[in-house]
Scaffold this motif. Structure first.
Motif, short mmCIF file in Angstrom:
data_model
loop_
_atom_site.label_atom_id
_atom_site.label_comp_id
_atom_site.label_asym_id
_atom_site.label_seq_id
_atom_site.Cartn_x
_atom_site.Cartn_y
_atom_site.Cartn_z
N ILE A 64 14.93 20.16 27.63
CA ILE A 64 14.83 21.12 28.73
C ILE A 64 13.90 20.54 29.77
CG2 ILE A 64 14.21 23.48 29.37
CD1 ILE A 64 14.62 24.13 26.30
N ASN A 65 14.41 20.37 30.98
CA ASN A 65 13.63 19.75 32.06
C ASN A 65 13.01 18.42 31.62
OD1 ASN A 65 14.30 22.03 33.51
ND2 ASN A 65 12.28 22.94 33.43
N ASN A 66 13.85 17.62 30.93
CA ASN A 66 13.47 16.27 30.48
C ASN A 66 12.44 16.25 29.37
OD1 ASN A 66 15.19 15.52 32.51
ND2 ASN A 66 13.59 14.79 33.89
N ILE A 67 12.19 17.39 28.72
CA ILE A 67 11.30 17.44 27.56
C ILE A 67 12.14 17.80 26.34
CG2 ILE A 67 9.26 18.49 26.53
CD1 ILE A 67 8.59 16.95 29.03
N TYR A 68 12.02 16.96 25.30
CA TYR A 68 12.79 17.19 24.08
C TYR A 68 12.01 18.07 23.11
CZ TYR A 68 14.86 16.32 19.51
OH TYR A 68 15.41 16.47 18.27
N TYR A 69 12.67 19.16 22.61
CA TYR A 69 12.07 20.09 21.67
C TYR A 69 12.86 20.06 20.37
CZ TYR A 69 9.87 21.78 25.93
OH TYR A 69 9.18 21.86 27.11
N PRO A 70 12.32 19.44 19.32
CA PRO A 70 13.01 19.46 18.03
C PRO A 70 12.99 20.85 17.44
CG PRO A 70 10.84 18.47 17.79
CD PRO A 70 11.03 18.71 19.27
N ILE A 71 14.05 21.19 16.71
CA ILE A 71 14.17 22.50 16.06
C ILE A 71 14.50 22.27 14.58
CG2 ILE A 71 15.36 24.73 16.07
CD1 ILE A 71 16.20 24.11 18.96
N PRO A 72 13.63 22.75 13.66
CA PRO A 72 12.44 23.57 13.89
C PRO A 72 11.22 22.74 14.27
CG PRO A 72 12.75 23.26 11.54
CD PRO A 72 13.93 22.59 12.21
N SER A 73 10.23 23.42 14.84
CA SER A 73 8.94 22.81 15.18
C SER A 73 7.84 23.83 14.89
CB SER A 73 8.87 22.44 16.66
OG SER A 73 9.74 21.40 17.00
N ALA A 74 6.67 23.33 14.58
CA ALA A 74 5.52 24.22 14.43
C ALA A 74 5.16 24.81 15.80
CB ALA A 74 4.32 23.46 13.86
N LEU A 75 4.91 26.11 15.85
CA LEU A 75 4.50 26.74 17.11
C LEU A 75 3.26 26.04 17.67
CD1 LEU A 75 4.69 28.95 19.26
CD2 LEU A 75 3.39 30.45 17.73
N LYS A 76 2.41 25.54 16.80
CA LYS A 76 1.20 24.86 17.28
C LYS A 76 1.53 23.66 18.15
CE LYS A 76 -2.22 26.27 13.84
NZ LYS A 76 -3.11 25.84 12.73
N GLN A 77 2.70 23.01 17.91
CA GLN A 77 3.08 21.90 18.77
C GLN A 77 3.26 22.38 20.21
OE1 GLN A 77 6.25 20.20 15.75
NE2 GLN A 77 5.85 18.68 17.32
N PHE A 78 3.87 23.55 20.38
CA PHE A 78 4.05 24.10 21.72
C PHE A 78 2.70 24.48 22.33
CE2 PHE A 78 8.21 24.61 19.90
CZ PHE A 78 9.10 24.49 20.97
N LEU A 79 1.85 25.15 21.54
CA LEU A 79 0.56 25.58 22.05
C LEU A 79 -0.29 24.38 22.44
CD1 LEU A 79 -0.22 28.44 19.49
CD2 LEU A 79 0.90 28.62 21.73
N ASP A 80 -0.26 23.33 21.62
CA ASP A 80 -1.03 22.12 21.94
C ASP A 80 -0.49 21.43 23.19
OD1 ASP A 80 -2.60 22.59 19.75
OD2 ASP A 80 -1.62 21.10 18.46
N ASP A 81 0.80 21.66 23.49
CA ASP A 81 1.42 21.05 24.66
C ASP A 81 1.26 21.90 25.91
OD1 ASP A 81 2.93 18.78 25.65
OD2 ASP A 81 4.64 20.14 25.88
N GLY A 82 0.48 22.99 25.82
CA GLY A 82 0.20 23.79 27.00
C GLY A 82 0.99 25.07 27.13
N TRP A 83 1.86 25.38 26.17
CA TRP A 83 2.61 26.63 26.20
C TRP A 83 1.73 27.77 25.70
CZ3 TRP A 83 7.64 27.09 28.01
CH2 TRP A 83 8.31 25.89 28.26
N SER A 84 2.03 28.97 26.15
CA SER A 84 1.34 30.16 25.66
C SER A 84 2.38 31.22 25.32
CB SER A 84 0.37 30.70 26.71
OG SER A 84 1.07 31.08 27.89
#
Length: 255
Positions: A64-84
């Protein structure tokens, strides 16, 4: 209503509504969230929208927008990457589902204190970063038959992502295919029946108020893992919305 959504509601209704205490997460081993850079080789020169994909992208995930998101992933990976975790109510599947669906399903497995997820259950949330929203399912993979505790939401596992084109989501790719270029034929070629994928398109042209002509669903079951991709085609037969789910069985304490 959709088979998947009805099935999800039934599964969640079977989870006992008990009070829980927080517990630590069972970590999922997955590829990291990865920024994709455009290729510079002459082989792909002039081919707009092509990117070097990490090897795991062929496994399962969305770009998504040139960022690859593996599924499943730990939510902490998103939070550490700046998501809230956004306070907004999820809505990406409307009008295919009603507001009542989200009112019931979004918090169905939420602990009484609102900070955890019951064992074997999941919640639906919006993740937000720089104006971009992702609708995700966050799961507690513990076995409810052997574990009646809860885990903190931030220790949960993102096992499904829903996203659609808008001003914030300008590129959505599945298996190196831009979503709006996908056709039923390309799905049959990329996810073959001989490899265990089941294709089940549903026609919604009789309900134009949904704005969807076809919900094209493909599924695969292997190694106790359930994978599902739902691609939504608008009334002009262009793919514009996608849900990708990779559901793994509950983990026992001994694992």
């Amino acid at each position: 209503m959709k088979k998947l959504l009805v099935f999800a509601i039934c599964i969640c209704l079977s989870i006992p509504m008990v009070s829980c205490s927080n517990r630590s997460s069972n970590q999922v081993q997955a590829a990291p969230i990865t920024e994709i850079t455009a290729t510079s080789t002459s082989e792909t020169e002039g081919k707009e929208g092509e990117y070097e994909m990490p090897q795991d992208v062929i496994d399962f995930g969305l770009t998504i927008n040139n960022i690859y998101y593996p599924i499943p992933s730990a939510l902490k990976q998103f939070l550490d990457d700046g998501w809230s975790v956004s306070s907004q109510t999820p809505y990406f599947l409307q009008p295919m589902v009603s507001e009542d669906y989200y009112k019931m399903r979004a918090d169905l497995s939420l602990s009484e204190d609102g900070k955890g997820i019951r064992a074997g259950g999941s919640i639906i949330r919006l993740l937000e970063k720089d104006g971009v929203l992702l609708e995700v399912t966050i799961a507690n993979q513990s076995d409810p038959e052997t574990d009646d505790s809860c885990q903190k939401i931030e220790d949960g596992i993102v096992d499904a992502i829903t996203v659609f084109y808008d001003e914030a989501h300008t590129s959505i790719q599945l298996n190196n295919m831009e979503l709006n270029s996908i056709t039923p034929e390309s799905l049959l070629a990329a996810y073959t029946v001989s490899d265990g994928w089941t294709h089940a398109p549903s026609n919604y042209r009789d309900y134009p108020e949904f704005g969807i002509a076809t919900d094209y669903e493909i599924t695969k079951h292997f190694d106790d893992c359930n994978r599902l991709i739902s691609i939504y085609f608008n009334l002009e037969n262009n793919a514009f919305k996608i849900t990708a789910l990779s559901e793994v069985p509950p983990k026992h304490d001994s694992e």
